[in-house]
Design a protein around this motif. Structure first.
Motif, mmCIF file in Angstrom:
data_model
loop_
_atom_site.group_PDB
_atom_site.id
_atom_site.type_symbol
_atom_site.label_atom_id
_atom_site.label_comp_id
_atom_site.label_asym_id
_atom_site.label_seq_id
_atom_site.Cartn_x
_atom_site.Cartn_y
_atom_site.Cartn_z
ATOM 1 N N ASP A 1 0.845 -1.194 0.000
ATOM 2 C CA ASP A 1 0.000 0.000 0.000
ATOM 3 C C ASP A 1 0.880 1.244 0.000
ATOM 4 O O ASP A 1 1.905 1.308 0.685
ATOM 5 N N LEU A 2 0.500 2.263 -0.773
ATOM 6 C CA LEU A 2 1.317 3.471 -0.910
ATOM 7 C C LEU A 2 1.433 4.261 0.382
ATOM 8 O O LEU A 2 2.267 5.159 0.488
ATOM 9 N N ASP A 3 0.599 3.956 1.383
ATOM 10 C CA ASP A 3 0.742 4.614 2.677
ATOM 11 C C ASP A 3 2.031 4.191 3.374
ATOM 12 O O ASP A 3 2.502 4.870 4.289
ATOM 13 N N ALA B 1 7.605 1.695 0.743
ATOM 14 C CA ALA B 1 7.054 1.454 -0.590
ATOM 15 C C ALA B 1 7.086 2.743 -1.406
ATOM 16 O O ALA B 1 7.384 2.728 -2.607
ATOM 17 N N GLY B 2 6.816 3.857 -0.738
ATOM 18 C CA GLY B 2 6.877 5.150 -1.418
ATOM 19 C C GLY B 2 8.277 5.463 -1.916
ATOM 20 O O GLY B 2 8.458 6.016 -3.010
ATOM 21 N N MET C 1 8.936 3.525 -5.066
ATOM 22 C CA MET C 1 8.244 4.182 -6.180
ATOM 23 C C MET C 1 9.027 5.401 -6.652
ATOM 24 O O MET C 1 9.165 5.651 -7.852
ATOM 25 N N ASP C 2 9.556 6.165 -5.687
ATOM 26 C CA ASP C 2 10.341 7.355 -6.037
ATOM 27 C C ASP C 2 11.608 6.962 -6.796
ATOM 28 O O ASP C 2 12.003 7.632 -7.758
ATOM 29 N N VAL D 1 -1.869 -5.668 -4.752
ATOM 30 C CA VAL D 1 -1.471 -4.741 -3.686
ATOM 31 C C VAL D 1 -1.877 -5.334 -2.344
ATOM 32 O O VAL D 1 -3.023 -5.769 -2.174
#
Length: 304
Positions: A196-198, A202-203, A206-207, A221
């Motif tokens: 989950d992007l929260d 994981a963020g 993605m970056d 997901v």
């Protein structure tokens, strides 16, 4: 409103009767009635109407209850903290960790620690970092571990070790000679199971993909690294997860490769600032450091 007014008013709103409120507060019914009458006199407001033998809060009472309820929760927190400060022995170890760490590094660390401290009481709470912060502030736990620094002014965050985000894939995805060798992020498997992007880690992945001009493609997901790991072990896809979860995977069924560019992962020790840990707690922290270092070694150049 005085403190006793708040307690009685709150109890009546909860119980709906004077007798019920008196029972909650362990006082007599006449005493509760007297406090309520004095409260209404001081406020100059009618708080309850008696209809067919039952108390019904007035509109003013309902509005007042919103703020009184907040005050009551704060009061309970203060009492809880005071009780913890009074009753918990120094040599008891009370810790909290995030669910992922509770299932990966805590068991081995606890086993090693218990061999040296067989009689010291230990309690473990599995909580998310926001709950951990509250537990530390209330004195419910002595220390905690997390993969996230909450950046709270009253809480010290010390990195016990640092690893990096790691790709795990079903056995046979890569040649055996590539196990634990760095995997360029552009070569990530296409069947990715994402978090989950929260999730802040994981963020970061993605970056890292965005900085390389890549799109992070995923078909599934999930909310926890443990669930992602289990799905990979069953051949449902690949995943990029923290090194501690990767190290404790079934290496008869999966392969691990840390990604490059490196996405760092810190294991944080969280404590209240200026409050020293007991001897047994410090020993537990050292065991956590040792187990975490072993996990990093398993996914960072050492063969499983």
């Amino acid at each position: 409103m005085r403190l006793r007014h708040i307690e009685v008013f709150h109890a009546i709103m909860q119980a709906g009767t004077i007798s019920g409120a008196a029972q909650i507060l362990s006082i007599s019914q006449p005493a509760a009635t007297k406090v309520l009458q004095h409260c209404e006199l001081r406020l100059g407001l009618k708080l309850f109407e008696r209809i067919k033998g039952k108390l019904h809060p007035t509109p003013e009472a309902r509005k007042l209850f919103v703020e009184v309820d907040k005050l009551n929760r704060d009061l309970q927190a203060v009492r809880r903290l005071a009780s913890n400060l009074k009753n918990n022995p120094d040599e008891a170890v009370r810790l909290a960790s995030t669910p992922t760490l509770s299932m990966t590094i805590i068991p081995a660390a606890l086993s090693a620690w218990r061999s040296k401290f067989p009689k010291v009481h230990c309690s473990l709470a599995s909580q998310h970092t926001s709950e951990i912060v509250s537990a530390l502030l209330l004195g419910d736990v002595d220390f905690a571990i997390s993969l996230y620094d909450p950046n709270h002014p009253s809480i010290a965050a010390e990195s016990l070790t640092q690893g990096r985000m790691t790709t795990i894939a079903p056995k046979g995805t890569w040649a055996a000679s590539l196990d634990n060798t760095p995997l360029p992020i552009k070569e990530l498997p296409k069947d990715l199971i994402a978090l989950d992007l929260d999730d802040h880690l994981a963020g970061r992945v993605m970056d890292a993909c965005s900085e390389q001009g890549l799109q992070f493609n995923t078909h599934t997901v999930v909310q926890t690294y443990l669930l992602a790991r289990t799905m990979v072990e069953h051949g449902a896809g690949s995943a990029v997860i923290d090194p501690f979860t990767a190290a404790t995977a079934d290496h008869q069924r999966v392969q691990c490769r840390p990604i490059i560019p490196v996405v760092p992962v810190d294991l944080y020790l969280l404590t209240m600032k200026s409050i020293p840990l007991s001897r047994s707690a410090l020993a537990f922290v050292q065991n956590l450091r040792d187990v975490a270092a072993d996990c990093i070694a398993k996914t960072n150049g050492a063969r499983s």
